[in-house]
Motif scaffolding. Structure first.
Motif, PDB file in Angstrom:
ATOM      1  N   GLY A 198      27.840  31.288   9.430  1.00 40.62           N
ATOM      2  CA  GLY A 198      29.123  31.246   8.421  1.00 40.62           C
ATOM      3  C   GLY A 198      30.050  32.526   9.158  1.00 40.62           C
ATOM      4  O   GLY A 198      29.665  33.327  10.064  1.00 40.62           O
ATOM      5  N   GLY A 199      31.128  32.497   8.631  1.00 39.57           N
ATOM      6  CA  GLY A 199      32.252  33.352   9.169  1.00 39.57           C
ATOM      7  C   GLY A 199      32.979  33.091  10.447  1.00 39.57           C
ATOM      8  O   GLY A 199      32.897  32.001  10.854  1.00 39.57           O
ATOM      9  N   THR A 200      33.594  33.832  11.126  1.00 40.15           N
ATOM     10  CA  THR A 200      34.239  33.736  12.439  1.00 40.15           C
ATOM     11  C   THR A 200      33.535  34.836  13.361  1.00 40.15           C
ATOM     12  O   THR A 200      33.295  35.818  13.245  1.00 40.15           O
ATOM     13  CB  THR A 200      35.669  34.130  11.970  1.00 40.15           C
ATOM     14  N   ALA A 201      33.553  33.833  14.646  1.00 43.33           N
ATOM     15  CA  ALA A 201      32.857  34.598  15.679  1.00 43.33           C
ATOM     16  C   ALA A 201      33.765  35.395  16.265  1.00 43.33           C
ATOM     17  O   ALA A 201      34.979  35.417  16.329  1.00 43.33           O
ATOM     18  CB  ALA A 201      32.598  33.485  16.707  1.00 43.33           C
ATOM     19  N   ALA A 202      33.089  36.863  16.540  1.00 44.02           N
ATOM     20  CA  ALA A 202      33.964  37.716  17.038  1.00 44.02           C
ATOM     21  C   ALA A 202      34.409  37.554  18.576  1.00 44.02           C
ATOM     22  O   ALA A 202      33.697  36.867  19.240  1.00 44.02           O
ATOM     23  CB  ALA A 202      33.257  39.077  17.107  1.00 44.02           C
ATOM     24  N   ALA A 203      35.657  38.275  18.942  1.00 47.06           N
ATOM     25  CA  ALA A 203      36.264  37.907  20.369  1.00 47.06           C
ATOM     26  C   ALA A 203      35.465  38.970  21.114  1.00 47.06           C
ATOM     27  O   ALA A 203      34.910  39.997  20.830  1.00 47.06           O
ATOM     28  CB  ALA A 203      37.722  38.283  20.498  1.00 47.06           C
ATOM     29  N   LEU A 204      35.253  38.412  22.481  1.00 47.27           N
ATOM     30  CA  LEU A 204      34.504  39.186  23.480  1.00 47.27           C
ATOM     31  C   LEU A 204      35.687  39.734  24.218  1.00 47.27           C
ATOM     32  O   LEU A 204      36.064  38.894  25.413  1.00 47.27           O
ATOM     33  CB  LEU A 204      33.574  38.473  24.411  1.00 47.27           C
ATOM     34  N   PRO A 205      35.945  41.010  24.273  1.00 45.46           N
ATOM     35  CA  PRO A 205      37.015  41.774  24.897  1.00 45.46           C
ATOM     36  C   PRO A 205      36.732  41.654  26.585  1.00 45.46           C
ATOM     37  O   PRO A 205      35.472  41.744  26.881  1.00 45.46           O
ATOM     38  CB  PRO A 205      37.324  42.999  24.547  1.00 45.46           C
TER      39      PRO A 205
END
Length: 352
Positions: A198-205
């Motif tokens: 669940g939720g939103t995947a974090a971005a990989l800078p």
């Protein structure tokens, strides 16, 4: 009733590898006897599958390279046999017979090039296998294929022993006079807690990706190449955590990734597993041909030993909030024609 079922499942979780006392999975071995591979999982469900007669692929057009036979038996006193025969493509739907040189064991019509038999038919096939030299599938006019029965009796004896049937009337080979009631009941599947994605995947800078490539040495795999690095995949696991699958090299039929867990405000850390994935015995865990299902939360790794896909190892995991827990393992150590990898471990995921 639902609350009672959940409570019972969570009690079983504590007894079978929950957070209070995790027990590492111990997948069973795959044994090879002659032209057969056999394995039983942790709840004593057993399966055996036919292989090429030797380590060399049969010559093109050989009858020994046309069909694959798999035989399975459920655990417990009443556990019965099932037989599945993979036939050549477009083999038709006419009735076929399964026979050895001593007897015609069964007759049936295939569906979508697969002949499935159970009950008395499957039992007769197993009985014929125990004392035969070859198993043939065809009709009265021609044979569609042959499998060698060398080692099949030993594989059946292995199943008798693993399921506690030796010396009982239910045994296939190690027969005795003990009643079926003396066969142990099938154990319950171990229960594994599973966090629903669940939720939103974090971005990989970009800077973090560069740091991961350096720390894992995965970036060095692509040095000297042209174009951009393969994209890293990111999936929301729930609870504010993100799974990152970092590309780490590829071959003709395997694509490797290193798994990381990313949390907001913290550096990614190598994902933990209760059973090591892939075929590398040392170093950080590495997934092969990995896939993650955002609906079910199943993380899969499928490492082929060669392009034909007739050997390798595969694992399925779920996330319990802290680590990935094994819920299925399959393996086939011998590259001898069977794409039916044998199940060596199973567990039941229960959503938290």
């Amino acid at each position: 009733m639902r609350m009672m079922a959940i409570a019972m499942a969570m009690t079983a979780l504590g007894q079978n590898g929950g957070a209070a006392g995790p027990q590492p999975p111990r997948p069973g071995p795959v044994k090879t006897f002659g032209a057969w591979a056999v394995a039983c999982d942790n709840v004593h469900a057993c399966e055996m599958t036919s292989l090429w007669p030797d380590e060399n692929q049969p010559e093109e057009g050989s009858a020994y390279d046309q069909i694959t036979v798999s035989v399975a038996r459920a655990a417990g006193p009443a556990g019965g046999w099932t037989v599945e025969i993979q036939l050549p493509a477009d083999s038709g739907t006419s009735a076929l017979q399964v026979s050895t040189e001593k007897m015609v064991a069964a007759r049936a019509a295939p569906r979508q090039d697969i002949l499935r038999l159970g009950g008395a038919d499957a039992t007769r096939i197993v009985t014929a296998m125990a004392s035969g030299a070859d198993l043939r599938v065809g009709d009265e006019f021609a044979s569609l294929g042959i499998v060698s029965l060398k080692g099949s009796s030993a594989a059946l004896r292995f199943i008798d022993a693993e399921q506690g049937r030796a010396g009982t009337v239910t045994a296939a080979v190690a027969k005795g006079t003990k009643p079926a009631t003396s066969v142990p009941v099938a154990p319950a599947l171990p229960v594994v807690a599973s966090v629903r994605p669940g939720g939103t995947a974090a971005a990989l800078p970009p800077a973090m990706r560069k740091a991961l490539d350096k720390a894992s040495e995965c970036g060095a795999v692509y040095e000297g190449g042209t174009g951009d690095l393969p994209k890293a995949e990111a999936f929301a696991l729930g609870g504010g955590k993100t799974l990152v699958l970092l590309p780490c090299g590829s071959g003709a039929y395997n694509f490797s990734t290193k798994p990381y867990i990313m949390t907001a405000g913290a550096k990614p850390v190598v994902a933990e597993f209760d059973f090591r994935p892939g075929m590398e015995p040392e170093g950080p865990p590495e997934l092969v041909n990995a896939s993650f299902d955002a609906k079910t939360g199943r993380l899969e790794s499928f490492a082929k030993g060669r392009g034909l896909g007739d050997c390798g190892a595969a694992e399925v995991y779920v996330w319990d909030g802290t680590m990935f827990r094994l819920v299925e393992a399959r393996a086939m150590p011998d590259c001898r024609g069977s794409v039916n990898w044998l199940t060596t471990w199973r567990a039941a995921p229960v959503p938290r």
